[in-house]
Design a protein around this motif. Sequence first.
Motif, PDB file in Angstrom:
ATOM      1  N   LEU A  11       0.828  -1.212   0.000  1.00 26.08           N
ATOM      2  CA  LEU A  11       0.000   0.000   0.000  1.00 26.08           C
ATOM      3  C   LEU A  11       0.865   1.265   0.000  1.00 26.08           C
ATOM      4  CD1 LEU A  11      -2.815  -1.394   2.272  1.00 26.08           C
ATOM      5  CD2 LEU A  11      -2.952  -0.913  -0.176  1.00 26.08           C
ATOM      6  N   GLY A  76      -4.144  -5.430   3.178  1.00 29.31           N
ATOM      7  CA  GLY A  76      -3.603  -5.756   1.860  1.00 29.31           C
ATOM      8  C   GLY A  76      -3.729  -7.250   1.609  1.00 29.31           C
ATOM      9  N   SER A 102     -10.449  -1.665  -3.164  1.00 29.57           N
ATOM     10  CA  SER A 102     -11.183  -2.355  -4.221  1.00 29.57           C
ATOM     11  C   SER A 102     -12.315  -3.185  -3.620  1.00 29.57           C
ATOM     12  CB  SER A 102     -10.231  -3.269  -5.004  1.00 29.57           C
ATOM     13  OG  SER A 102      -9.722  -4.295  -4.158  1.00 29.57           O
ATOM     14  N   ARG A 111      -9.655 -13.621  -3.235  1.00 30.25           N
ATOM     15  CA  ARG A 111      -9.787 -12.378  -2.449  1.00 30.25           C
ATOM     16  C   ARG A 111     -11.097 -12.329  -1.667  1.00 30.25           C
ATOM     17  NH1 ARG A 111      -5.458  -9.195  -4.264  1.00 30.25           N
ATOM     18  NH2 ARG A 111      -4.949  -9.634  -6.433  1.00 30.25           N
TER      19      ARG A 111
HETATM   20  C1  DQA Z   1      -6.650  -4.612  -1.005  1.00 25.12           C
HETATM   21  C2  DQA Z   1      -7.237  -5.866  -1.630  1.00 25.12           C
HETATM   22  C3  DQA Z   1      -6.296  -7.050  -1.453  1.00 25.12           C
HETATM   23  O1  DQA Z   1      -6.845  -8.209  -2.045  1.00 25.12           O
HETATM   24  C4  DQA Z   1      -4.964  -6.751  -2.100  1.00 25.12           C
HETATM   25  O2  DQA Z   1      -4.059  -7.818  -1.883  1.00 25.12           O
HETATM   26  C5  DQA Z   1      -4.372  -5.459  -1.643  1.00 25.12           C
HETATM   27  C6  DQA Z   1      -5.256  -4.305  -1.521  1.00 25.12           C
HETATM   28  C7  DQA Z   1      -7.528  -3.377  -1.277  1.00 25.12           C
HETATM   29  O3  DQA Z   1      -7.352  -2.377  -0.583  1.00 25.12           O
HETATM   30  O4  DQA Z   1      -8.355  -3.386  -2.189  1.00 25.12           O
HETATM   31  O5  DQA Z   1      -3.183  -5.328  -1.448  1.00 25.12           O
HETATM   32  O6  DQA Z   1      -6.594  -4.783   0.401  1.00 25.12           O
END
Ligand code: DQA
Length: 151
Positions: A11, A76, A102, A111
């Motif tokens: 991030l 993240g 996201s 995810r």
């Molecule tokens: C995230 C979503 C996670 O899947 C990804 O690995 C990230 C960012 C997001 O903020 O959308 O690093 O946490």
Amino acid sequence: MKVLVVHGPNLDRLGRREPEVYGRDTLADIDARLVALGAALGAEVISFQSNWEGALIDRVHAAADEGVRGVVINPGGLTHTSVALRDALLAVAIPFVEVHLSNVHAREPFRRHSYFSDVAVGVVCGFGAQSYELGLRGLLGCAAPRAPVAE
Ligand code: DQA
């Protein structure tokens, strides 16, 4: 009330990292807005980012000793893998909101699983950088009726 915002791996690259997914705001932009929003809502907001799981765990532990009363966390990629960071949040028993830029449910299937959601006060995802602000508002609003959090 002191609130810790925790940003997990990668991030620190916000603004340059897959902008079509994560937007163009940098982490510094996001943190500055959270400090201002926190001040307007009567909270002191501090933030921390690391690409290292252990450093994030150490920071969560330290938060308990510093009197932090709430956490906004974007773990993240650790969202989908880290029992240890989940355990750290449970160990300190600080209420937390999970946020994602996201919409993790509209992306790859891996995810969709989070090690944090079932123990979070709430979850915000899909609103870009605004997810953090919504999460902070939710944490502070939700915290108000709960005496140990509201002080
Ligand atoms: C995230 C979503 C996670 O899947 C990804 O690995 C990230 C960012 C997001 O903020 O959308 O690093 O946490």
